[in-house]
Scaffold this motif. Sequence first.
Motif, mmCIF file in Angstrom:
data_model
loop_
_atom_site.group_PDB
_atom_site.id
_atom_site.type_symbol
_atom_site.label_atom_id
_atom_site.label_comp_id
_atom_site.label_asym_id
_atom_site.label_seq_id
_atom_site.Cartn_x
_atom_site.Cartn_y
_atom_site.Cartn_z
ATOM 1 N N HIS A 1 10.775 3.672 9.744
ATOM 2 C CA HIS A 1 10.830 2.341 10.373
ATOM 3 C C HIS A 1 9.466 1.643 10.367
ATOM 4 N N GLU A 2 8.479 2.284 9.763
ATOM 5 C CA GLU A 2 7.155 1.667 9.651
ATOM 6 C C GLU A 2 6.948 1.141 8.228
ATOM 7 N N SER A 3 6.218 0.056 8.120
ATOM 8 C CA SER A 3 5.994 -0.571 6.804
ATOM 9 C C SER A 3 4.671 -0.112 6.210
ATOM 10 N N VAL A 4 4.682 0.069 4.888
ATOM 11 C CA VAL A 4 3.502 0.492 4.141
ATOM 12 C C VAL A 4 3.267 -0.499 3.007
ATOM 13 N N VAL A 5 2.039 -0.981 2.896
ATOM 14 C CA VAL A 5 1.644 -1.868 1.795
ATOM 15 C C VAL A 5 0.582 -1.158 0.960
ATOM 16 N N ILE A 6 0.761 -1.211 -0.361
ATOM 17 C CA ILE A 6 -0.209 -0.639 -1.300
ATOM 18 C C ILE A 6 -0.806 -1.769 -2.127
ATOM 19 N N LEU A 7 -2.124 -1.784 -2.226
ATOM 20 C CA LEU A 7 -2.824 -2.728 -3.096
ATOM 21 C C LEU A 7 -3.489 -1.966 -4.240
ATOM 22 N N ASP A 8 -3.370 -2.506 -5.437
ATOM 23 C CA ASP A 8 -4.121 -1.951 -6.567
ATOM 24 C C ASP A 8 -4.819 -3.084 -7.293
ATOM 25 N N ALA A 9 -6.020 -2.798 -7.794
ATOM 26 C CA ALA A 9 -6.846 -3.845 -8.398
ATOM 27 C C ALA A 9 -6.299 -4.325 -9.734
ATOM 28 N N ILE A 10 -5.528 -3.464 -10.436
ATOM 29 C CA ILE A 10 -5.023 -3.823 -11.762
ATOM 30 C C ILE A 10 -3.550 -3.453 -11.862
#
Length: 437
Positions: free
Chosen positions: A58-67
């Motif tokens: 029930h928790e949200s996860v965001v992933i950022l990648d540079a490319i």
Amino acid sequence: MNIQHLPLDQNINGWAALDNRIPRFSSLRGKITANWLVIGAGYAGLAFARRIAELRPHESVVILDAINIADNASARNSGFVIDLPHTVGSSSAELEHANTYRRLLQYGVNHLKQAVHQHNIDCDWMNSGKYHCAVSQQFDREIDNYQQELTSLGENHQFLEKDDLKKRLGTDFYRRAVYTPNCILVNPAALVAGLAASLPENVTIYANSPALQISTSGLIHAFTPHGEVRADKLMLAINGAARGLPLVKGSVFAMSTFATLTEPLTLQQRQRLGEISPWGLTPVNALAGATLRYTRDHRFLIREHVNFAPNLITNAVETGIHARRHQQLFSRLYPQLGEVNMAWSWSGLISITRNGAPVWGQLARNVYSAAGCNGAGISKQSAFGRLLAEQALGEDNPLLSDMSSLGRANYLPPRPLLDIGVKSFLARERWYARSEI
């Protein structure tokens, strides 16, 4: 915290170029919020996000990648899912340390295998084993020691000499090898893209979205070129790029490696090799020797040469120089295949710590990190990322004590002292192992 350097490679990643089915992820636009922010969509970041999402659906996860996900450092490696440490040692302390790494590596392998099979990730997953090879008599002792150490660990292995190696590898270049049967070979770009695409629904990935500035005072706040993320907790999975961050305290640095894939061999060319199956080969000296593969689609991979890369940038001229070296090495290895063309050459990044220990664990309130893979990154970082998620959530796993026993990465001197030290070390290793290429 300001991100000082972002990865840049001016060449096409051959692994990604082989598969036009690799998914693409959109970049971040606008402002979003999440419970967890993961920076870096490599094996550690993806394993961490997957485990958080499984344990906290029930928790949200965001992933950022540079490319692009299939073009990051995890997608550019040689595709060895290593199950055993390359070196073991003979003392009781060294054997116990090797046992610890074996447990962690095999934990990573098993969970990757589970994900690949559960989600039907098409990444050429093959249990082909691995040949650990020496070219010259100078390194016979290292091969003999490795045999004895594997015996001490109770690991299945096979000792091979020149004639038997030629039958399996198609070349008489190598003098001796130890073969271990449980190393997995993959297309790393297809694997990392498949892992990203199969994450639980409460995980969102944004590619081409480098975090340029991160605030960790109070709520986590990260800025990308066209967006912002606010989150409760942060996990840094940026390996060598973490060096400039205050929380990492200068304990990790990056090196670039160079790889080339050939065109696929024709039937006539394959007949000159003899009947050989896909295989992977690591050199007895990882810094000076060449890592090789013969792939399922009848290509050769040559990965050779390591450079200090403090700014995470490799230009096309530098890669071109090493592509020529790879062509020359291939001609020595396989003179019967002189007309085989090289298809792609590229570089990738690995992260190094001085004492081999990772930058792993909680760095500050609500901030976690898994960096400093020191090689064997697919299985090792998959294990490290998953276990870090369990530690962050207060879960009980006996392997967490193994992680603690690895210690902490040592402090490294600032530049230019670091540059001098690393370059001097590389020069010594290349000179010492010059007979291996």
